[in-house]
Scaffold this motif. Structure first.
Motif, short mmCIF file in Angstrom:
data_model
loop_
_atom_site.label_atom_id
_atom_site.label_comp_id
_atom_site.label_asym_id
_atom_site.label_seq_id
_atom_site.Cartn_x
_atom_site.Cartn_y
_atom_site.Cartn_z
N LEU A 42 0.83 -1.21 0.00
CA LEU A 42 0.00 0.00 0.00
C LEU A 42 0.87 1.26 0.00
CD1 LEU A 42 -2.80 1.31 0.19
CD2 LEU A 42 -2.65 1.11 2.68
N ILE A 43 1.95 1.25 0.75
CA ILE A 43 2.85 2.41 0.79
C ILE A 43 3.49 2.64 -0.58
CG2 ILE A 43 5.04 3.23 1.75
CD1 ILE A 43 4.20 2.04 4.40
N VAL A 44 3.94 1.56 -1.22
CA VAL A 44 4.51 1.69 -2.56
C VAL A 44 3.47 2.22 -3.54
CG1 VAL A 44 5.53 0.42 -4.50
CG2 VAL A 44 6.23 -0.11 -2.15
N LEU A 45 2.25 1.71 -3.41
CA LEU A 45 1.17 2.17 -4.29
C LEU A 45 0.85 3.64 -4.06
CD1 LEU A 45 -1.10 1.69 -6.34
CD2 LEU A 45 -2.53 0.86 -4.44
N LEU A 46 0.80 4.06 -2.80
CA LEU A 46 0.53 5.46 -2.50
C LEU A 46 1.60 6.37 -3.10
CD1 LEU A 46 -0.56 5.21 1.26
CD2 LEU A 46 -2.03 5.72 -0.69
N GLY A 47 2.85 5.96 -2.96
CA GLY A 47 3.93 6.78 -3.50
C GLY A 47 3.90 6.86 -5.02
N THR A 48 3.70 5.72 -5.67
CA THR A 48 3.69 5.70 -7.14
C THR A 48 2.48 6.45 -7.68
OG1 THR A 48 4.77 3.54 -7.07
CG2 THR A 48 3.82 4.21 -9.16
N ALA A 49 1.30 6.14 -7.15
CA ALA A 49 0.09 6.81 -7.63
C ALA A 49 0.12 8.30 -7.32
CB ALA A 49 -1.14 6.16 -6.99
N GLY A 50 0.65 8.66 -6.16
CA GLY A 50 0.72 10.08 -5.81
C GLY A 50 1.65 10.85 -6.73
N CYS A 51 2.83 10.29 -7.02
CA CYS A 51 3.77 10.97 -7.91
C CYS A 51 3.22 11.11 -9.32
CB CYS A 51 5.09 10.21 -7.94
SG CYS A 51 6.09 10.42 -6.46
N LEU A 153 3.65 6.61 -19.04
CA LEU A 153 3.45 6.73 -17.59
C LEU A 153 3.46 5.37 -16.92
CD1 LEU A 153 0.80 9.57 -17.52
CD2 LEU A 153 3.15 9.68 -16.72
N LEU A 154 3.03 4.33 -17.63
CA LEU A 154 3.13 2.98 -17.08
C LEU A 154 4.59 2.58 -16.91
CD1 LEU A 154 0.33 1.00 -18.98
CD2 LEU A 154 0.41 1.57 -16.54
N LEU A 155 5.42 2.93 -17.88
CA LEU A 155 6.85 2.64 -17.75
C LEU A 155 7.45 3.41 -16.57
CD1 LEU A 155 9.49 1.39 -18.84
CD2 LEU A 155 9.71 3.40 -20.31
N ALA A 156 7.07 4.69 -16.44
CA ALA A 156 7.55 5.49 -15.32
C ALA A 156 7.08 4.91 -13.98
CB ALA A 156 7.08 6.93 -15.46
N GLY A 157 5.81 4.48 -13.93
CA GLY A 157 5.29 3.88 -12.71
C GLY A 157 5.98 2.57 -12.38
N TYR A 158 6.32 1.80 -13.40
CA TYR A 158 7.03 0.54 -13.22
C TYR A 158 8.39 0.78 -12.57
CZ TYR A 158 9.25 -3.89 -14.66
OH TYR A 158 9.92 -5.10 -14.69
N LEU A 159 9.14 1.72 -13.12
CA LEU A 159 10.47 2.02 -12.57
C LEU A 159 10.37 2.64 -11.18
CD1 LEU A 159 12.18 3.45 -15.79
CD2 LEU A 159 12.39 1.15 -14.82
N LEU A 160 9.39 3.51 -10.98
CA LEU A 160 9.24 4.14 -9.66
C LEU A 160 8.82 3.11 -8.62
CD1 LEU A 160 9.25 6.63 -7.90
CD2 LEU A 160 6.91 7.11 -8.62
N LEU A 164 10.87 2.48 -5.24
CA LEU A 164 10.22 2.60 -3.93
C LEU A 164 10.23 1.28 -3.18
CD1 LEU A 164 7.17 4.95 -4.64
CD2 LEU A 164 9.41 5.51 -3.72
N GLY A 165 10.14 0.17 -3.92
CA GLY A 165 10.25 -1.14 -3.27
C GLY A 165 11.60 -1.30 -2.61
N TRP A 166 12.65 -0.84 -3.29
CA TRP A 166 13.99 -0.94 -2.72
C TRP A 166 14.18 0.01 -1.54
CZ3 TRP A 166 18.49 2.38 -2.98
CH2 TRP A 166 19.66 1.76 -2.56
N THR A 177 13.47 7.43 -0.10
CA THR A 177 12.16 7.40 -0.74
C THR A 177 11.81 8.76 -1.34
OG1 THR A 177 11.39 5.70 0.81
CG2 THR A 177 9.70 6.95 -0.37
N ILE A 178 12.03 9.82 -0.58
CA ILE A 178 11.76 11.17 -1.07
C ILE A 178 12.64 11.50 -2.27
CG2 ILE A 178 11.83 13.62 -0.47
CD1 ILE A 178 11.12 12.85 2.38
#
Length: 220
Positions: A42-51, A153-160, A164-166, A177-178
């Motif tokens: 959920l945290i990874v999703l929040l960060g990716t979707a938010g960015c 944007l899917l590629l950008a979300g994939y890399l982000l 963020l997972g790391w 993370t920031i």
């Protein structure tokens, strides 16, 4: 007798000894692990979707929200599981190389996607700042602008999601993370473009979640 004693010892250790009920910690271990996976994903999703949301809303990019809504949670779960594993470095490298091969094989598509996204960003800047920057032309028809922009944007979300997972799942490190999220947030802030309120809230919630995990990590 030795074999029987060994079996009895193993049974006691595993909580299967007759007449013995599992402790609260033993019963809750799998459930707690599942909760932890859900929380980290959920945290990874929040960060990716938010960015991505801040980028989209600031520059008014044409995207398919339904596609992002389906793909981003899958990416978050995938890289949460990857960076919780022991061989996370190997798997992350394979996924990164896979993305590179995909971009290489479909380079014209991603080139058009970049040009469409850049043209829309420049159009937004011209409108917001009264500039007169020339926009780029591409061979992609206007009816496909949303599709190709979504692909980029899917590629950008994939890399982000991978980064963020790391940073958040593997290291539980808020500054890292920031740092990974800044490239998606800085352009809009630099040009004083106001992102969507919902997207900004998602970013803050992500930071709060990573901060909580970091405090828990150092508190152990």
């Amino acid at each position: 007798m030795m074999k029987h004693a060994t079996r009895a010892k193993k049974a006691r250790l595993s909580g299967l000894w007759p007449g013995r009920e599992p402790t609260v910690q033993e019963s809750a271990a799998p459930r707690g692990s599942l909760r932890e996976v859900f929380w980290q994903a959920l945290i990874v999703l929040l960060g990716t979707a938010g960015c991505l949301g801040c980028l989209i809303s600031s520059f008014r990019l044409p995207v398919s929200y339904l596609t992002l809504l389906v793909a981003l949670p899958l990416m978050a779960v995938l890289f949460t599981l990857v960076f919780r594993g022991r061989l996370y470095g190997l798997y992350a490298l394979l996924f990164f190389l896979g993305a590179g091969i995909l971009v290489f094989l479909a380079f014209p598509l991603f080139q058009n996607a970049f040009l469409v996204t850049l043209a829309q960003a420049l159009k937004t800047l011209n409108s917001h700042l009264n500039w007169h920057l020339s926009t780029y032309s591409c061979t992609c028809p206007p009816s496909q602008h949303e599709m190709v922009s979504t692909v980029l944007l899917l590629l950008a979300g994939y890399l982000l999601s991978m980064l963020l997972g790391w940073a958040a799942v593997q290291h539980k490190n808020l500054p890292l993370t920031i740092l990974f999220m800044l490239p998606f947030l800085a352009p809009g802030l630099y040009f004083t473009l106001t992102p969507g309120m919902f997207a900004a809230i998602l970013v803050v919630l992500c930071w709060m979640g990573v901060f909580s995990m970091q405090m828990e990590k150092h508190g152990r």
